[in-house]
Each structure stands twice: as C-alpha cells, then as structure tokens.
Scaffold this active site. Structure first.
Site, mmCIF file in Angstrom:
data_model
loop_
_atom_site.group_PDB
_atom_site.id
_atom_site.type_symbol
_atom_site.label_atom_id
_atom_site.label_comp_id
_atom_site.label_asym_id
_atom_site.label_seq_id
_atom_site.Cartn_x
_atom_site.Cartn_y
_atom_site.Cartn_z
ATOM 1 N N ASP A 94 0.913 -1.403 -0.263
ATOM 2 C CA ASP A 94 -0.064 0.207 -0.146
ATOM 3 C C ASP A 94 0.784 1.034 0.133
ATOM 4 O O ASP A 94 1.850 1.005 0.363
ATOM 5 C CB ASP A 94 -1.193 0.071 1.281
ATOM 6 C CG ASP A 94 -1.948 0.481 1.021
ATOM 7 O OD1 ASP A 94 -3.207 -0.361 0.886
ATOM 8 O OD2 ASP A 94 -2.050 2.130 0.903
ATOM 9 N N ASN A 128 -5.504 -4.270 -6.644
ATOM 10 C CA ASN A 128 -6.777 -3.348 -6.276
ATOM 11 C C ASN A 128 -7.003 -2.238 -5.646
ATOM 12 O O ASN A 128 -7.647 -1.931 -5.519
ATOM 13 C CB ASN A 128 -7.205 -4.495 -4.273
ATOM 14 C CG ASN A 128 -7.930 -3.325 -3.470
ATOM 15 O OD1 ASN A 128 -9.188 -4.464 -3.917
ATOM 16 N ND2 ASN A 128 -7.279 -3.073 -2.528
ATOM 17 N N TYR A 139 -14.042 7.647 -12.983
ATOM 18 C CA TYR A 139 -13.992 6.369 -12.134
ATOM 19 C C TYR A 139 -14.451 5.296 -13.650
ATOM 20 O O TYR A 139 -13.907 4.750 -13.199
ATOM 21 C CB TYR A 139 -15.242 6.806 -10.898
ATOM 22 C CG TYR A 139 -15.387 5.195 -10.466
ATOM 23 C CD1 TYR A 139 -14.157 5.207 -9.642
ATOM 24 C CD2 TYR A 139 -16.323 4.766 -10.034
ATOM 25 C CE1 TYR A 139 -13.858 3.519 -8.979
ATOM 26 C CE2 TYR A 139 -16.087 3.257 -9.281
ATOM 27 C CZ TYR A 139 -14.881 3.405 -8.797
ATOM 28 O OH TYR A 139 -14.940 1.833 -8.338
ATOM 29 N N LYS A 159 -12.217 2.147 -14.493
ATOM 30 C CA LYS A 159 -13.095 0.417 -14.236
ATOM 31 C C LYS A 159 -13.330 0.027 -16.256
ATOM 32 O O LYS A 159 -12.711 -1.237 -16.191
ATOM 33 C CB LYS A 159 -13.766 0.812 -13.173
ATOM 34 C CG LYS A 159 -13.342 1.022 -11.908
ATOM 35 C CD LYS A 159 -11.870 0.177 -11.425
ATOM 36 C CE LYS A 159 -11.913 0.761 -9.839
ATOM 37 N NZ LYS A 159 -10.725 -0.107 -9.723
ATOM 38 N N THR A 189 -16.722 -0.018 2.371
ATOM 39 C CA THR A 189 -15.555 0.029 2.545
ATOM 40 C C THR A 189 -15.717 2.158 2.900
ATOM 41 O O THR A 189 -16.692 2.457 3.021
ATOM 42 C CB THR A 189 -13.821 -0.073 1.587
ATOM 43 O OG1 THR A 189 -14.752 0.544 1.425
ATOM 44 C CG2 THR A 189 -14.525 -1.764 1.481
HETATM 45 N N1 NAD Z 1 -15.857 -0.081 -1.770
HETATM 46 C C1 NAD Z 1 -16.518 0.106 -3.325
HETATM 47 O O1 NAD Z 1 -18.011 0.104 -3.041
HETATM 48 C C2 NAD Z 1 -16.319 -0.665 -4.213
HETATM 49 C C3 NAD Z 1 -16.828 -0.753 -5.766
HETATM 50 C C4 NAD Z 1 -16.281 -1.688 -6.895
HETATM 51 C C5 NAD Z 1 -14.792 -1.276 -6.571
HETATM 52 N N2 NAD Z 1 -14.462 -0.933 -5.959
HETATM 53 C C6 NAD Z 1 -12.723 -0.887 -6.383
HETATM 54 O O2 NAD Z 1 -12.256 -1.958 -5.110
HETATM 55 C C7 NAD Z 1 -10.883 -1.251 -5.158
HETATM 56 C C8 NAD Z 1 -10.653 -1.407 -3.447
HETATM 57 O O3 NAD Z 1 -11.867 -0.368 -2.870
HETATM 58 P P1 NAD Z 1 -11.709 -0.133 -1.588
HETATM 59 O O4 NAD Z 1 -13.731 0.424 -1.327
HETATM 60 O O5 NAD Z 1 -11.532 -0.860 -0.496
HETATM 61 O O6 NAD Z 1 -11.317 1.207 -1.075
HETATM 62 P P2 NAD Z 1 -10.107 1.883 0.253
HETATM 63 O O7 NAD Z 1 -10.111 3.274 0.211
HETATM 64 O O8 NAD Z 1 -11.002 1.345 1.456
HETATM 65 O O9 NAD Z 1 -9.201 1.468 -0.790
HETATM 66 C C9 NAD Z 1 -8.508 1.690 -1.272
HETATM 67 C C10 NAD Z 1 -6.785 1.255 -1.101
HETATM 68 O O10 NAD Z 1 -6.483 1.692 -2.647
HETATM 69 C C11 NAD Z 1 -4.824 2.558 -1.671
HETATM 70 N N3 NAD Z 1 -4.046 3.376 -2.721
HETATM 71 C C12 NAD Z 1 -4.397 4.667 -3.151
HETATM 72 N N4 NAD Z 1 -4.039 5.896 -4.187
HETATM 73 C C13 NAD Z 1 -2.549 4.173 -3.839
HETATM 74 C C14 NAD Z 1 -1.225 3.867 -4.464
HETATM 75 N N5 NAD Z 1 -1.413 4.983 -4.914
HETATM 76 N N6 NAD Z 1 -0.405 2.952 -4.133
HETATM 77 C C15 NAD Z 1 -1.319 2.338 -3.519
HETATM 78 N N7 NAD Z 1 -2.514 2.537 -3.153
HETATM 79 C C16 NAD Z 1 -2.430 3.046 -2.724
HETATM 80 C C17 NAD Z 1 -5.264 3.385 -0.528
HETATM 81 O O11 NAD Z 1 -4.610 3.777 0.732
HETATM 82 C C18 NAD Z 1 -6.317 1.877 0.307
HETATM 83 O O12 NAD Z 1 -5.558 1.027 0.635
HETATM 84 C C19 NAD Z 1 -10.716 0.108 -5.400
HETATM 85 O O13 NAD Z 1 -10.106 -0.048 -6.759
HETATM 86 C C20 NAD Z 1 -12.116 0.036 -5.993
HETATM 87 O O14 NAD Z 1 -12.675 1.264 -7.386
HETATM 88 C C21 NAD Z 1 -14.244 -0.457 -4.222
#
Ligand code: NAD
Length: 249
Positions: free
Chosen positions: A36, A89, A154, A158, A189
């Site tokens: 991370d 991720n 976004y 994606k 989240t």
């Molecule tokens: N939560 C949702 O509703 C949802 C739905 C569909 C897809 N997603 C996707 O799931 C993935 C995880 O999201 P989440 O919901 O767990 O959110 P989150 O914000 O909890 O996690 C995102 C993580 O990415 C890290 N991050 C940000 N910039 C970074 C960088 N430059 N390098 C490395 N790490 C970095 C952050 O520190 C964090 O730990 C994302 O790709 C998001 O688009 C989430």
C-alpha cells in the site's frame, strides 16, 4: 487450503477490500505481500495476519510508480523465489459529472485506477512467463460495465481495467497465465464515504439492488479467492460481477 504455498502480492491492501483479500488469502495458506502507499495501515494488516498464524510481509508500493513496482516484484522474488498471484486492487473514487471533471481530476483517476493496473501487470508478466504460470486479478467495478450518473473518470478508468484484463488474458494464456476482472457494486469500505456523501443517496442506491444491501469487503474477497485459486483453472479473460443483482435488471 486453496492457496497453499502460493505467493500473492496485493495492492491497496491496508484497508477495505484489499485488506480482506490479504487476510483471506493468508488463511488459505498463501504467503501474502501486503502492499500500500500507506505504511501504517499496511503494517497493521501484516501484524493481524501474523497474529492469526498466517504469513505476511508489508512492502510500501505506490502503484503509479514504475520504479516502485519493479522494486516490489524484485523484493518478492528475492525473498520467496516466486510470485504466483497479483491482485491489482488499489484505486480511488471520484464523484463528478463530465462538466465537473477538470483535466487534473481526470489525470489523477486514470493514473491510479488504469495506469496503476497496467504497471502492475507489466511488472509481473516476465516473472510469470518464466514460471509458465501465474494469475492476475484486476479490481474493476460495476462502474466498468455501465455509465455513471454522477461519476465519469472513475467509470472510464474501470472500463479500461476490464479490457486491459481481456487483452492480457488473450496474450499470455499460452504461457499459463490467467487474468480476470472483478466487478463489485458498492461495498462497505472507506471509499463509500466518497461515493455516497449523504444518507439519501446511499438509500437510493440500496433500493436499486435486488439483494437490498451493499456487499461486505469479505464477500468481494471470496470472489477474488476463487479467481486466484486453481478452482478457476479454466477461467481467463472473464468478468466476475459481484453486485447483489444490480446489473441483472
Ligand atoms: N467499495 C466499493 O464500493 C467498491 C466498489 C467497486 C469497486 N471497488 C474497487 O475496489 C478497490 C478497493 O477499494 P476499497 O473499497 O477497498 O477502498 P479503500 O479506500 O478502502 O481502499 C483503497 C486502497 O488503495 C490504497 N491506495 C490509494 N492510492 C494508492 C497508490 N497510489 N498506491 C497504492 N495504494 C494506493 C489506499 O491507501 C487504500 O488502502 C478499488 O479499486 C475500488 O475502485 C470498490
């Protein structure tokens, strides 16, 4: 154990879905590289996994940096001798219609959500080619399948992940490498605070979901596990939709 002795690198694993994936993979016998940009959160997940009896190391990795990726992959291979699974991720959300999206806003989202996945895939492919096996799971979203009423860059980012995944699947299948994407609807989240700024928008979205609730991060992690395990040995270039029925309407 479904990932016994596999080595798995997960980006954005200090919170949310990435942390849930890291913990689940460790309970399934994987040696997990928790990465991370946030060091404190990443080290906490590393600690939790070790206390639970799993194997984990934390590496700081900004997915937008090619140099960071090369270092993370080299460190992993030097320490473990292999890298079997990559879960791309890390990502961010941006709530903005087209006319609200400035060029810097667009660039920021594409840099992290699309270029970050491209760099990750490109960094691990040589290692997986040498091993003649490997598995990549890229985190997309239902926003990578449909247009967004209040998000623009976004969805574009994606959507890019979805087709990047299919190209990689086609190009490297002969070398034993599989690549698939996961498409969650909203999951509980930290990111949801950006997606739904108020209770009204949150409730309106839940009303559109046939299962009547958002997913948990653990429910998404179970689907990533399936794609990362040998149980999905004939699955590549596919998109696993995890959306409580949202896009089935
Ligand atoms: N939560 C949702 O509703 C949802 C739905 C569909 C897809 N997603 C996707 O799931 C993935 C995880 O999201 P989440 O919901 O767990 O959110 P989150 O914000 O909890 O996690 C995102 C993580 O990415 C890290 N991050 C940000 N910039 C970074 C960088 N430059 N390098 C490395 N790490 C970095 C952050 O520190 C964090 O730990 C994302 O790709 C998001 O688009 C989430």
């Amino acid at each position: 154990m479904r990932l016994k002795d596999k080595v798995a690198l997960i980006s954005g694993a200090s919170s949310g879905i990435g942390a849930a994936v890291a913990r689940l993979f460790a309970t399934e016998g994987a040696r997990v590289i928790v990465t991370d940009i946030r060091e404190n959160g990443g080290r906490q997940i590393e600690d939790i996994i070790r206390k639970d009896g799993g194997q984990a190391v934390f590496l700081k990795l900004d997915v937008t940096s090619e140099e960071n990726w090369n270092r993370a992959v080299n460190d992993t291979v030097n320490q473990f001798g292999r890298l079997d699974i990559l879960v791309n991720n890390a990502g961010m959300y941006q709530r903005a219609t087209l006319d609200q999206t400035g060029v810097p806003d667009w660039d920021q989202v594409m840099e992290l959500n699309a270029k970050g996945v491209f760099l990750g895939c490109r960094a691990v492919i040589p290692v997986m080619k040498r091993a003649r096996s490997g598995c990549i799971v890229n985190m997309s979203s239902v926003s990578g399948l449909t247009g967004g009423s209040y998000s623009t860059a976004y969805n574009a980012s994606k959507g890019a992940v979805r087709l990047l995944t299919k190209s990689i699947a086609v190009q490297y299948a002969a070398q034993g490498i599989r690549c698939n994407s996961v498409h969650p609807a909203p999951a509980e989240t930290d990111m949801l605070v950006d997606v739904f700024p108020d209770q009204q928008s949150r409730s309106a979205r839940i009303a559109e979901i046939p299962l009547g609730r958002f997913a948990t991060a653990e429910e998404i992690a179970q689907c990533v596990l399936f794609l990362a395990s040998d149980e999905s040995s004939y699955v590549t270039g596919s998109e696993l939709i995890v959306d409580g029925g949202l896009t089935a309407r």
